[in-house]
Design a protein around this motif. Structure first.
Motif, mmCIF file in Angstrom:
data_model
loop_
_atom_site.group_PDB
_atom_site.id
_atom_site.type_symbol
_atom_site.label_atom_id
_atom_site.label_comp_id
_atom_site.label_asym_id
_atom_site.label_seq_id
_atom_site.Cartn_x
_atom_site.Cartn_y
_atom_site.Cartn_z
ATOM 1 N N ARG A 142 0.817 -1.218 0.000
ATOM 2 C CA ARG A 142 0.000 0.000 0.000
ATOM 3 C C ARG A 142 0.856 1.276 0.000
ATOM 4 O O ARG A 142 0.507 2.279 -0.605
ATOM 5 N N ARG A 143 1.997 1.241 0.673
ATOM 6 C CA ARG A 143 2.853 2.435 0.737
ATOM 7 C C ARG A 143 3.334 2.874 -0.638
ATOM 8 O O ARG A 143 3.741 4.020 -0.824
ATOM 9 N N MET A 144 3.308 1.933 -1.589
ATOM 10 C CA MET A 144 3.793 2.270 -2.930
ATOM 11 C C MET A 144 3.035 3.463 -3.517
ATOM 12 O O MET A 144 3.585 4.234 -4.306
ATOM 13 N N ALA A 145 1.772 3.636 -3.122
ATOM 14 C CA ALA A 145 1.006 4.795 -3.619
ATOM 15 C C ALA A 145 1.737 6.079 -3.240
ATOM 16 O O ALA A 145 1.926 6.982 -4.066
ATOM 17 N N ALA A 146 2.167 6.153 -1.989
ATOM 18 C CA ALA A 146 2.902 7.331 -1.509
ATOM 19 C C ALA A 146 4.198 7.498 -2.291
ATOM 20 O O ALA A 146 4.523 8.590 -2.776
ATOM 21 N N SER A 147 4.919 6.399 -2.443
ATOM 22 C CA SER A 147 6.236 6.466 -3.077
ATOM 23 C C SER A 147 6.143 6.928 -4.532
ATOM 24 O O SER A 147 7.008 7.664 -5.012
ATOM 25 N N LEU A 148 5.078 6.518 -5.229
ATOM 26 C CA LEU A 148 4.932 6.897 -6.637
ATOM 27 C C LEU A 148 4.555 8.375 -6.784
ATOM 28 O O LEU A 148 5.027 9.054 -7.705
ATOM 29 N N ASN B 107 18.668 6.503 -0.835
ATOM 30 C CA ASN B 107 18.042 5.645 0.190
ATOM 31 C C ASN B 107 16.664 6.154 0.598
ATOM 32 O O ASN B 107 16.246 5.995 1.748
ATOM 33 N N SER B 108 15.977 6.781 -0.309
ATOM 34 C CA SER B 108 14.715 7.418 0.050
ATOM 35 C C SER B 108 13.672 7.311 -1.069
ATOM 36 O O SER B 108 12.553 6.833 -0.820
ATOM 37 N N ALA B 109 14.017 7.729 -2.277
ATOM 38 C CA ALA B 109 13.065 7.619 -3.392
ATOM 39 C C ALA B 109 12.833 6.141 -3.698
ATOM 40 O O ALA B 109 13.773 5.354 -3.734
ATOM 41 N N GLY C 293 0.002 18.232 1.377
ATOM 42 C CA GLY C 293 -1.030 17.315 1.856
ATOM 43 C C GLY C 293 -0.819 15.889 1.377
ATOM 44 O O GLY C 293 -1.462 14.962 1.877
ATOM 45 N N SER C 294 0.110 15.658 0.427
ATOM 46 C CA SER C 294 0.523 14.291 0.067
ATOM 47 C C SER C 294 1.053 13.564 1.278
ATOM 48 O O SER C 294 1.082 12.332 1.305
ATOM 49 N N HIS C 295 1.513 14.327 2.259
ATOM 50 C CA HIS C 295 2.014 13.704 3.490
ATOM 51 C C HIS C 295 0.871 13.129 4.332
ATOM 52 O O HIS C 295 1.086 12.730 5.461
ATOM 53 N N THR C 296 -0.309 13.058 3.776
ATOM 54 C CA THR C 296 -1.393 12.234 4.334
ATOM 55 C C THR C 296 -1.045 10.755 4.099
ATOM 56 O O THR C 296 -1.699 9.868 4.637
ATOM 57 N N GLY D 85 2.258 7.759 3.512
ATOM 58 C CA GLY D 85 3.672 7.408 3.504
ATOM 59 C C GLY D 85 4.411 7.608 4.816
ATOM 60 O O GLY D 85 3.833 7.935 5.847
ATOM 61 N N GLN D 86 5.722 7.406 4.720
ATOM 62 C CA GLN D 86 6.574 7.307 5.900
ATOM 63 C C GLN D 86 7.799 8.205 5.743
ATOM 64 O O GLN D 86 8.199 8.520 4.635
ATOM 65 N N ALA D 87 8.391 8.555 6.889
ATOM 66 C CA ALA D 87 9.662 9.287 6.860
ATOM 67 C C ALA D 87 10.652 8.639 7.817
ATOM 68 O O ALA D 87 10.256 8.012 8.815
ATOM 69 N N GLN D 88 11.934 8.814 7.507
ATOM 70 C CA GLN D 88 12.991 8.204 8.311
ATOM 71 C C GLN D 88 13.390 9.118 9.474
ATOM 72 O O GLN D 88 13.442 10.339 9.336
ATOM 73 N N CYS D 89 13.717 8.442 10.567
ATOM 74 C CA CYS D 89 14.090 9.104 11.824
ATOM 75 C C CYS D 89 15.046 10.284 11.658
ATOM 76 O O CYS D 89 14.825 11.361 12.223
HETATM 77 C C1 HEM Z 1 6.911 21.103 0.786
HETATM 78 C C2 HEM Z 1 8.107 20.570 0.701
HETATM 79 C C3 HEM Z 1 8.352 19.119 0.969
HETATM 80 C C4 HEM Z 1 9.319 18.624 1.784
HETATM 81 C C5 HEM Z 1 10.332 19.422 2.562
HETATM 82 C C6 HEM Z 1 9.188 17.191 1.777
HETATM 83 C C7 HEM Z 1 10.000 16.324 2.446
HETATM 84 C C8 HEM Z 1 9.785 14.970 2.571
HETATM 85 C C9 HEM Z 1 10.599 14.089 3.360
HETATM 86 C C10 HEM Z 1 11.839 14.503 4.153
HETATM 87 C C11 HEM Z 1 10.055 12.848 3.265
HETATM 88 C C12 HEM Z 1 10.562 11.571 3.942
HETATM 89 C C13 HEM Z 1 11.605 10.897 3.066
HETATM 90 C C14 HEM Z 1 12.311 9.746 3.750
HETATM 91 O O1 HEM Z 1 12.117 9.529 4.942
HETATM 92 O O2 HEM Z 1 13.083 9.037 3.083
HETATM 93 C C15 HEM Z 1 8.901 12.953 2.420
HETATM 94 C C16 HEM Z 1 8.077 11.907 2.094
HETATM 95 C C17 HEM Z 1 7.032 12.009 1.217
HETATM 96 N N1 HEM Z 1 6.718 13.115 0.450
HETATM 97 FE FE1 HEM Z 1 7.377 14.984 0.740
HETATM 98 N N2 HEM Z 1 8.152 16.849 0.974
HETATM 99 C C18 HEM Z 1 7.606 17.992 0.446
HETATM 100 C C19 HEM Z 1 6.598 18.079 -0.484
HETATM 101 C C20 HEM Z 1 6.013 16.988 -1.068
HETATM 102 C C21 HEM Z 1 5.186 17.035 -2.257
HETATM 103 C C22 HEM Z 1 4.919 18.299 -3.058
HETATM 104 C C23 HEM Z 1 4.779 15.766 -2.497
HETATM 105 C C24 HEM Z 1 3.933 15.228 -3.614
HETATM 106 C C25 HEM Z 1 3.210 15.959 -4.411
HETATM 107 C C26 HEM Z 1 5.327 14.933 -1.456
HETATM 108 C C27 HEM Z 1 5.078 13.595 -1.305
HETATM 109 C C28 HEM Z 1 5.653 12.801 -0.328
HETATM 110 C C29 HEM Z 1 5.196 11.455 -0.031
HETATM 111 C C30 HEM Z 1 3.997 10.769 -0.614
HETATM 112 C C31 HEM Z 1 6.088 10.947 0.927
HETATM 113 C C32 HEM Z 1 6.101 9.523 1.519
HETATM 114 C C33 HEM Z 1 6.909 8.645 0.580
HETATM 115 C C34 HEM Z 1 7.008 7.168 0.970
HETATM 116 O O3 HEM Z 1 6.452 6.738 1.969
HETATM 117 O O4 HEM Z 1 7.687 6.443 0.220
HETATM 118 N N3 HEM Z 1 6.094 15.693 -0.627
HETATM 119 N N4 HEM Z 1 8.774 14.242 1.992
#
Ligand code: HEM
Length: 322
Positions: free
Chosen positions: A56-62, A98-100, A193-196, A198-202
């Motif tokens: 399911r997390r793949m949605a966030a990653s894509l 190590n993130s994308a 709001g995409s941060h609704t 997925g996950q982030a690293q410590c």
């Molecule tokens: C506003 C500036 C933004 C910053 C500073 C930011 C930063 C980050 C960081 C640090 C992570 C965690 C990465 C990791 O732990 O490896 C993350 C995850 C994520 N970001 Fe952002 N982000 C921003 C905007 C966006 C935008 C514009 C999108 C998409 C349109 C987005 C989508 C995501 C998603 C979906 C995740 C989770 C990915 C996963 O679980 O694989 N972010 N972001």
């Protein structure tokens, strides 16, 4: 034939011929593959859905992969290119290393579509469609994707390092990095709001949960500290959800969390300050306004500097140039 008619007809002919001689200005179109590869969108949809049903997390990653593509030399699939003697891969830039994730999912969708229409559908369009399918798969909004992007023959690690915002950015930096790509502050808040999902690293939120700032809920910080030790180098890649309530579905809880000072990244929490606060308030109150703003901003983001017409190429595989 009178002289007047002769002049009229020749000038009409001239106007017509110069018009057809003029190369028509190439642009994106929602029907781009309708004649070239009618099954393209459905093949891509099936492939992306399969990947998200496996994880399911793949949605966030894509969705993130598409963002990280579009902010670096436009939506041209440059993020997918591997390192070679002539290509400095973006995959190893700080925001991506190590993130994308999700490269293999795009490659599998490309393979599926190549079997049916070889050399027709670009990796950049697949990434754009994948982001839309990802949103739909986790109950997020849908939108019409205009197609016809072509793929780059270059990548830029240095632009990936400079143009992608980091989690420690100030509000002014966030606003200007999006403005540089033609996106408004409201677009920036909606896209965050995409941060609704997925996950982030410590190591990316450690400073926030161990800081003594007043902008973090004490209970939230102490919960997050359990799986994110203070010492740099320990548990650095331990994951925490960006939306602590519902990280696997698209909703407006992310904004509600921010109102309670429970944003995971500093760059999330900072949106409740300054001029962005009005948008956070709007989206936390009104999930439909958020969904609409998100869809519109995704369309805008997906159309940053596309390569169209005779620019760029259609790659045979996404990780290398032909
Ligand atoms: C506003 C500036 C933004 C910053 C500073 C930011 C930063 C980050 C960081 C640090 C992570 C965690 C990465 C990791 O732990 O490896 C993350 C995850 C994520 N970001 Fe952002 N982000 C921003 C905007 C966006 C935008 C514009 C999108 C998409 C349109 C987005 C989508 C995501 C998603 C979906 C995740 C989770 C990915 C996963 O679980 O694989 N972010 N972001």
């Amino acid at each position: 034939m009178g002289q007047f008619n002769f002049v009229l007809i020749t000038s009409l002919l001239l106007a017509f011929s110069t018009n057809i001689m003029k190369p028509c200005e190439a642009q994106l179109s929602s029907t781009f593959y309708d004649s070239r590869c009618p099954r393209a969108t459905s093949i891509i949809r099936t492939s992306i859905r399969q990947a998200i049903s496996r994880e399911r997390r793949m949605a966030a990653s894509l969705i993130r992969l598409h963002f990280h593509d579009c902010f670096v030399q436009g939506c041209d699939a440059s993020i997918l290119l591997d390192e070679t003697s002539s290509i400095q891969s973006e995959k190893t830039a700080f925001p991506n290393r190590n993130s994308a994730r999700g490269f293999e999912v795009i490659e599998a969708a490309k393979l599926a579509v190549e079997r049916v229409c070889p050399g027709v559908v670009s990796c950049a369009d697949i990434l754009t469609l994948a982001a839309r399918e990802a949103s739909v798969a986790v109950s997020g909004p849908s939108w019409t994707v205009r197609l016809g992007r072509r793929d780059s023959t270059t990548a830029s690690r240095s632009l990936a390092n400079s143009d992608l915002p980091g989690p420690g950015s100030t509000l002014a930096q966030l606003i200007s990095s999006f403005a540089n790509k033609g996106l408004s502050e409201r677009d920036m808040v909606a896209l965050s709001g995409s941060h609704t999902l997925g996950q982030a690293q410590c190591f990316l939120f450690r400073t926030r949960i161990y800081g003594n700032g007043s902008d973090v809920d004490a209970g939230f910080a102490s919960t997050r500290r359990r799986r994110c030790p203070q010492t740099i180098g320990t548990g650095d890649s331990n994951l925490a959800p960006l939306d602590l309530v519902t990280p696997n579905s698209f909703d407006n809880n992310y904004f509600k969390n921010l109102n309670q000072r429970k944003g995971l990244l500093q760059s999330d929490q900072i949106l409740t300050t300054g001029t962005s606060a009005t948008f956070v308030a709007e989206f936390s109150r009104n999930p439909r306004a958020f969904a609409t703003a998100f869809a519109n901003a995704m369309i805008k983001m997906g159309e940053i500097q596309p390569l169209v017409g005779t620019n760029g190429i259609i790659r045979r595989v996404c990780n290398a140039i032909n």
